[in-house]
Motif scaffolding. Sequence first.
Motif, PDB file in Angstrom:
ATOM      1  N   ALA A 150       0.933  -1.258  -0.152  1.00  0.00           N
ATOM      2  CA  ALA A 150      -0.053   0.073  -0.013  1.00  0.00           C
ATOM      3  C   ALA A 150       0.759   1.342   0.019  1.00  0.00           C
TER       4      ALA A 150
ATOM      5  N   LYS B  16       2.250   1.826  -3.448  1.00  0.00           N
ATOM      6  CA  LYS B  16       1.312   2.554  -4.215  1.00  0.00           C
ATOM      7  C   LYS B  16       0.869   4.158  -3.991  1.00  0.00           C
ATOM      8  N   ILE B  17       0.872   4.375  -2.656  1.00  0.00           N
ATOM      9  CA  ILE B  17       0.817   5.776  -2.378  1.00  0.00           C
ATOM     10  C   ILE B  17       2.344   6.596  -2.748  1.00  0.00           C
TER      11      ILE B  17
ATOM     12  N   LEU C 111      -4.152   5.068  -5.703  1.00  0.00           N
ATOM     13  CA  LEU C 111      -4.855   5.277  -4.458  1.00  0.00           C
ATOM     14  C   LEU C 111      -5.807   4.302  -4.255  1.00  0.00           C
ATOM     15  N   LYS C 112      -6.730   3.932  -4.853  1.00  0.00           N
ATOM     16  CA  LYS C 112      -7.508   2.792  -4.898  1.00  0.00           C
ATOM     17  C   LYS C 112      -6.890   1.414  -4.827  1.00  0.00           C
TER      18      LYS C 112
ATOM     19  N   ALA D 185      -4.095   1.216  -3.132  1.00  0.00           N
ATOM     20  CA  ALA D 185      -3.579   1.296  -2.028  1.00  0.00           C
ATOM     21  C   ALA D 185      -4.540   1.246  -0.856  1.00  0.00           C
ATOM     22  N   ARG D 186      -5.614   1.707  -1.125  1.00  0.00           N
ATOM     23  CA  ARG D 186      -6.793   1.300   0.022  1.00  0.00           C
ATOM     24  C   ARG D 186      -7.134  -0.130   0.068  1.00  0.00           C
TER      25      ARG D 186
ATOM     26  N   GLU E 251      -4.650   8.699   3.737  1.00  0.00           N
ATOM     27  CA  GLU E 251      -3.886   9.328   2.537  1.00  0.00           C
ATOM     28  C   GLU E 251      -4.492   8.775   1.329  1.00  0.00           C
ATOM     29  N   THR E 252      -5.434   7.806   1.082  1.00  0.00           N
ATOM     30  CA  THR E 252      -6.155   7.261  -0.088  1.00  0.00           C
ATOM     31  C   THR E 252      -7.417   7.927  -0.168  1.00  0.00           C
TER      32      THR E 252
ATOM     33  N   THR F 132     -10.645  10.193  -1.389  1.00  0.00           N
ATOM     34  CA  THR F 132     -10.808  10.754  -2.386  1.00  0.00           C
ATOM     35  C   THR F 132     -11.484  12.399  -2.093  1.00  0.00           C
TER      36      THR F 132
END
Length: 299
Positions: free
Chosen positions: A105, A108-109, A125-126, A128-129, A192-193, A195
């Motif tokens: 994760a 990815k961030i 970000l999706k 990562a979440r 941090e993910t 929207t």
Amino acid sequence: PAVAEEPARQFLEALREQGLFELASEYLQRVEKSPATPQEFRDTILFEQGLTLMAVSRSESKFDARQQRLDEAQKKFREFLTAQKNHDFAPKAKSQLANVLVERARVKIAEAERAKNAGDKPGLLKEARQFYEDALKEFSASQEGIATKLKSLPQDLDPQRDAKRIEYRDDLRKDYVEVQMVQAVIMYEMAETATDKEDKNKILKHAADKYGEIYEKYRRRLAGLYALLQQGKCYQEMGGEANGNEALSFYQELLEQPDDPLPFRILRTKTLVQSIQCWLSDDLKEKKIDPAILNGGAW
């Protein structure tokens, strides 16, 4: 020469802490082949290899290389669990598998932050979440596994006869607290993910609630007090006057803690930093400069 289990493990940890990953890997290869290696340590070599690869992944600068090392670490932990599913380290290995997801994760961030094409950021970000959510499930299962192990231990262990089991029990208790803290950290990082602001605050509120649960259970321990500090940070980051004042109420409770021993002083110093930031924040309509100066000067 024979390999003693505890010194060998401590030696490995020291190598990893100093960033000597290649030496750590070579050492594990050597003891794996050595007939003098005790079976007790040999049984954990796959686990130790996984830990080493996890450490290597954090030192990689390229995203692809980090993911490759995480793949390798994940494979080692799974091999360990297949070969040693009833081992005392099995709960730790399950937690490390969840940590692999957390590291994925974070990768990815980092990719999202450096994305040259703005259109790529939401997808990253999706991803990562999803990794964070999967990690939460794994850590929750790990927590249950540790609880089961603790319940299986006799209540009346003898300090002299059962010294090793008592040490193992104490390690499990420490892991049980840690795995709860890690879940709260994941919830906090998941913000941090987000929207948008509403989504971010919703996630931060979940994290704050989790930290609050930990504080209520362990308020007499340093871990519980740090949970209260993190709960305050969650409210502070949510923004707004009400949340800022809520954060300050938590910080005030921590600033009333004793100044000794040293770990408490470190905690109070960190709390003071957060308090001053909060006091001086634009979120508070009434500027509380005097308390900030007073506390900072008195320190």
